[in-house]
Design an enzyme around this catalytic site. Structure first.
Site, PDB file in Angstrom:
ATOM      1  N   CYS A  36     -35.317 -17.851  55.418  1.00  0.00           N
ATOM      2  CA  CYS A  36     -35.139 -18.386  54.066  1.00  0.00           C
ATOM      3  C   CYS A  36     -33.710 -18.197  53.586  1.00  0.00           C
ATOM      4  CB  CYS A  36     -36.091 -17.680  53.098  1.00  0.00           C
ATOM      5  SG  CYS A  36     -37.769 -17.541  53.709  1.00  0.00           S
TER       6      CYS A  36
HETATM    7  C1  BEZ Z   1     -38.084 -15.205  57.701  1.00  0.00           C
HETATM    8  O1  BEZ Z   1     -37.787 -15.966  56.786  1.00  0.00           O
HETATM    9  O2  BEZ Z   1     -37.425 -15.164  58.720  1.00  0.00           O
HETATM   10  C2  BEZ Z   1     -39.254 -14.298  57.541  1.00  0.00           C
HETATM   11  C3  BEZ Z   1     -40.211 -14.592  56.612  1.00  0.00           C
HETATM   12  C4  BEZ Z   1     -41.286 -13.747  56.448  1.00  0.00           C
HETATM   13  C5  BEZ Z   1     -41.379 -12.621  57.214  1.00  0.00           C
HETATM   14  C6  BEZ Z   1     -40.418 -12.311  58.139  1.00  0.00           C
HETATM   15  C7  BEZ Z   1     -39.338 -13.160  58.311  1.00  0.00           C
END
Ligand code: BEZ
Length: 179
Positions: free
Chosen positions: A55
């Site tokens: 994100c």
């Molecule tokens: C990520 O955006 O990479 C992510 C999202 C949720 C948990 C772990 C990583």
């Protein structure tokens, strides 16, 4: 989801107010779904958490960079929502130098639950969070829907593709060309 109205909820945001003075001049401001969605055509995207790697490295910065291209396709605002409180969302926005994308704190998960997108992420110690999705929302009604595959609790993977800004933008461009 297509054709559905987004849920009516009240979001608790924190806004800067210089009249407060002192080292932390912020106050609570309630913002309703109507405030965000009425009379506008917007892109809404939702993700598992502020500061998480995909994100923070791809999805949010890419939406930020492509803002003008979304505007050219008739999008008035881009909103990023996450089941995080206003303090966390504000800190994330500051760390990303956001100017274009607006962050919506769904700290209690009420909006996400009513969208049918709340999932357990207890496998990561996150509690209840949002499944990844994107939507074009026109005057509060879902016009296009981009949900990552495999909606499930405690998912081992974190699919990211259909809700990417590039994919949503391509879809908007295709609709314009076809019109
Ligand atoms: C990520 O955006 O990479 C992510 C999202 C949720 C948990 C772990 C990583």
């Amino acid at each position: 989801m297509l054709g559905r109205k987004v849920p009516s909820v009240t979001f608790r945001t924190r806004v800067r107010d210089e009249s407060i003075g002192g080292p932390n001049p912020f106050r609570w401001q309630e913002v309703s779904s109507d405030d965000y969605f009425a009379g506008k055509r917007v892109v809404l995207f939702s993700l598992p958490g502020a500061f998480t790697p995909t994100c923070s490295t791809y999805q949010l910065p890419d939406f930020e960079k492509l803002h003008a291209e979304f505007q050219a396709e008739g999008i008035d605002e881009i909103y990023c929502i996450s089941v995080n409180d206003a303090f966390v969302m504000n800190a994330w926005g500051k760390s990303q130098d956001l100017e274009n994308v607006k962050l919506i704190p769904d700290g209690s998960g009420e909006f996400t639950r009513k969208m049918g997108m709340l999932v357990a992420k207890d496998n990561l110690g996150f509690g209840k969070r949002s499944w990844r999705y994107g939507a074009v929302v026109n005057n509060g009604v879902v016009e296009q829907w981009f949900e990552e595959e495999g909606y499930s609790d405690n998912c081992d993977s974190d699919p990211y593709g259909v809700s990417s800004p590039q994919n949503i933008l391509e879809s908007l461009k295709g609709i314009r060309k076809a019109a």
